[in-house]
Scaffold this active site. Structure first.
Site, mmCIF file in Angstrom:
data_model
loop_
_atom_site.group_PDB
_atom_site.id
_atom_site.type_symbol
_atom_site.label_atom_id
_atom_site.label_comp_id
_atom_site.label_asym_id
_atom_site.label_seq_id
_atom_site.Cartn_x
_atom_site.Cartn_y
_atom_site.Cartn_z
ATOM 1 N N MET A 257 -22.397 8.535 -25.247
ATOM 2 C CA MET A 257 -22.762 9.801 -24.595
ATOM 3 C C MET A 257 -22.136 10.938 -25.393
ATOM 4 S SD MET A 257 -24.779 9.190 -22.067
ATOM 5 C CE MET A 257 -24.964 10.947 -21.757
ATOM 6 N N GLY B 29 -27.639 16.554 -25.956
ATOM 7 C CA GLY B 29 -27.464 17.724 -26.819
ATOM 8 C C GLY B 29 -27.972 17.574 -28.237
ATOM 9 N N MET C 32 -30.543 7.752 -12.643
ATOM 10 C CA MET C 32 -29.286 8.257 -12.077
ATOM 11 C C MET C 32 -29.276 7.994 -10.575
ATOM 12 S SD MET C 32 -28.953 11.863 -14.060
ATOM 13 C CE MET C 32 -29.378 12.046 -15.789
ATOM 14 N N HIS D 103 -31.795 3.771 -19.482
ATOM 15 C CA HIS D 103 -30.369 4.105 -19.434
ATOM 16 C C HIS D 103 -29.936 4.197 -17.968
ATOM 17 C CE1 HIS D 103 -27.233 7.512 -20.476
ATOM 18 N NE2 HIS D 103 -26.644 6.410 -20.036
ATOM 19 N N MET E 102 -27.571 4.960 -15.289
ATOM 20 C CA MET E 102 -26.328 5.654 -14.902
ATOM 21 C C MET E 102 -26.137 5.377 -13.418
ATOM 22 S SD MET E 102 -27.010 9.048 -17.140
ATOM 23 C CE MET E 102 -28.712 8.588 -17.377
ATOM 24 N N PHE F 293 -26.993 15.423 -16.559
ATOM 25 C CA PHE F 293 -27.969 16.503 -16.698
ATOM 26 C C PHE F 293 -28.399 16.682 -18.148
ATOM 27 C CE2 PHE F 293 -25.350 17.272 -13.022
ATOM 28 C CZ PHE F 293 -26.300 17.506 -12.027
ATOM 29 N N SER G 85 -36.539 11.770 -24.284
ATOM 30 C CA SER G 85 -36.079 11.475 -22.928
ATOM 31 C C SER G 85 -36.962 12.186 -21.912
ATOM 32 C CB SER G 85 -34.625 11.939 -22.760
ATOM 33 O OG SER G 85 -34.277 11.908 -21.390
ATOM 34 N N GLY H 156 -34.045 15.106 -25.207
ATOM 35 C CA GLY H 156 -34.746 15.504 -23.995
ATOM 36 C C GLY H 156 -35.317 16.893 -24.128
ATOM 37 N N ASP I 112 -33.968 7.939 -18.116
ATOM 38 C CA ASP I 112 -32.666 8.101 -17.476
ATOM 39 C C ASP I 112 -32.739 7.789 -15.995
ATOM 40 O OD1 ASP I 112 -30.915 9.060 -19.570
ATOM 41 O OD2 ASP I 112 -32.204 10.828 -19.630
ATOM 42 N N ASP J 292 -26.682 10.258 -27.155
ATOM 43 C CA ASP J 292 -27.447 10.795 -26.022
ATOM 44 C C ASP J 292 -26.780 12.050 -25.478
ATOM 45 O OD1 ASP J 292 -29.056 11.214 -23.847
ATOM 46 O OD2 ASP J 292 -28.538 9.344 -22.816
ATOM 47 N N HIS K 23 -37.049 7.092 -23.898
ATOM 48 C CA HIS K 23 -35.776 7.013 -23.170
ATOM 49 C C HIS K 23 -35.987 7.405 -21.700
ATOM 50 C CE1 HIS K 23 -31.332 7.007 -23.104
ATOM 51 N NE2 HIS K 23 -31.432 8.048 -22.281
HETATM 52 C C1 DX5 Z 1 -27.990 12.916 -19.682
HETATM 53 C C2 DX5 Z 1 -29.068 11.945 -20.088
HETATM 54 C C3 DX5 Z 1 -29.820 12.304 -21.318
HETATM 55 C C4 DX5 Z 1 -30.619 13.565 -21.254
HETATM 56 C C5 DX5 Z 1 -30.473 14.242 -22.583
HETATM 57 O O1 DX5 Z 1 -27.151 12.322 -18.748
HETATM 58 O O2 DX5 Z 1 -28.517 10.656 -20.295
HETATM 59 O O3 DX5 Z 1 -30.647 11.225 -21.742
HETATM 60 O O4 DX5 Z 1 -31.985 13.364 -21.014
HETATM 61 O O5 DX5 Z 1 -31.043 15.481 -22.505
HETATM 62 P P1 DX5 Z 1 -30.849 16.571 -23.633
HETATM 63 O O6 DX5 Z 1 -31.440 16.001 -24.904
HETATM 64 O O7 DX5 Z 1 -31.599 17.734 -23.107
HETATM 65 O O8 DX5 Z 1 -29.375 16.822 -23.771
HETATM 66 ZN ZN ZN Z 2 -29.844 9.028 -21.262
#
Ligand code: DX5
Ligand code: ZN
Length: 234
Positions: free
Chosen positions: A145, A185, A39, A68, A70, A151, A10, A203, A37, A183, A35
Site C-alpha cells: 500500500m 496515488g 472494503m 484486493h 480490505m 479511499f 482500479s 484508480g 477493491d 496501490d 483491480h
Molecule cells: C485504496 C485502494 C486503491 C484505490 C487507489 O484503499 O486500495 O486500490 O483504488 O486509488 P488511487 O489510484 O486513486 O489512489
Molecule cells: Zn486496492
C-alpha cells in the site's frame, strides 16, 4: 533484461452506475487486469462492493481480476469471492497481513479452493516488510500500500517505495521470486518512480469524471509511458 510492468485500473474510481462501459473502455485501451477493491467498513472505514458486483463483471469481461480484500478476518468470505471471480488464469486474490490472525491458513484456504488463482498479501504503509517473514514460499504477490487503505485519490507516500528492494531481498533469501504491486496515488507523473514494481494500481488517474472515453484515453497514455519505461530499462 526487461521486466514487464502492467497497469491494473482500479474500478473504485469508476462510475458505479456505468461500470460495464467504464470497464470495457479500459480493456479496449489495453488493460490486461482489473483491480477490484473490497472494503468492509471495519478493517477500513469505507464500504464498497461484494461478490455480486464481481460476478456481474465476470459475466461481461474476460480479463483476470485482481481482487484486493480490505476485510477483517476474510476466511468466511473467501469462498464466495473465489466463486464470483471464476477460475481465470492470471487472477489474484489478495488479503491483508494485518487482517488475518492465521495468515498461512488463509493462504492455504485460497489455494485449496482455487488452484488457478494466485495469492497476494498486502501490507499497509506502517507495517514493516518483516511482517511477511515465513510466508515467502506461499505467496505469489506482495501488494505494498502506498497510501492508507480506504479511499482513492490520495497522494502516494514516497517512503513506501523503499519497501520494494526489501521485499525482493526477503524473497530472494528464501530462493523465491515474487511479484510486487503498488496501490495508491500512482499517476502518470510518478510512474517512473514506481517502475521497480510489476503491477501498478491506478484508480483516479485512469477513471475520471465518469467518462469512459476519458478513461480510455488515460489508459492509452499510461500504457504508452509504461512501454517507454520498459524500453528504457532494457
Ligand atoms: C485504496 C485502494 C486503491 C484505490 C487507489 O484503499 O486500495 O486500490 O483504488 O486509488 P488511487 O489510484 O486513486 O489512489
Ligand atoms: Zn486496492
Amino acid at each position: 533484461m526487461s521486466r514487464k510492468i502492467r497497469i491494473a485500473p482500479s474500478i473504485l474510481a469508476a462510475d458505479f452506475g456505468n461500470m460495464r462501459e467504464e470497464v470495457r473502455a479500459v480493456i479496449s485501451a489495453g488493460a490486461e487486469i482489473l483491480h477490484v477493491d473490497v472494503m468492509d467498513g471495519h478493517f477500513v472505514p469505507n464500504l464498497t462492493l461484494g461478490p455480486a458486483m464481481i460476478q456481474a463483471l465476470r459475466e461481461s469481461v474476460q480479463i483476470p481480476f485482481d481482487v484486493h480484500l480490505m476485510v477483517e478476518e476474510p476466511d468466511h468470505l473467501i469462498p464466495a469471492f473465489l466463486k464470483a471471480m471464476g477460475e481465470v488464469e492470471g487472477s489474484f486474490l489478495t488479503v491483508h497481513q494485518e487482517a488475518c490472525h492465521d495468515l498461512p491458513g488463509t493462504i492455504r484456504l485460497i489455494r485449496e479452493l482455487s488452484p488457478k488463482t494466485r495469492v497476494g498479501v498486502s501490507i499497509k504503509p506502517g507495517t514493516p516488510v518483516s511482517a511477511l517473514e515465513g510466508i515467502e514460499d506461499m505467496t505469489d504477490l506482495v501488494l505494498l500500500m502506498t497510501v492508507e487503505p480506504g479511499f482513492g485519490g490520495q497522494g502516494l507516500i514516497p517512503e513506501c517505495l523503499d519497501k520494494i528492494p526489501e521485499v525482493r531481498e526477503l524473497f530472494r533469501k528464501a530462493g523465491k521470486d515474487v511479484l510486487i504491486e503498488l496501490d495508491g496515488g500512482v499517476k502518470l507523473s510518478n510512474l517512473e518512480l514506481c517502475s521497480g514494481a510489476d503491477l501498478l494500481v491506478m484508480g483516479s488517474a485512469v477513471f475520471k469524471a465518469g467518462d469512459p472515453d476519458a478513461a480510455m484515453e488515460n489508459m492509452k497514455k499510461v500504457n504508452q509511458r509504461i512501454h517507454e519505461l520498459s524500453v528504457e530499462t532494457e
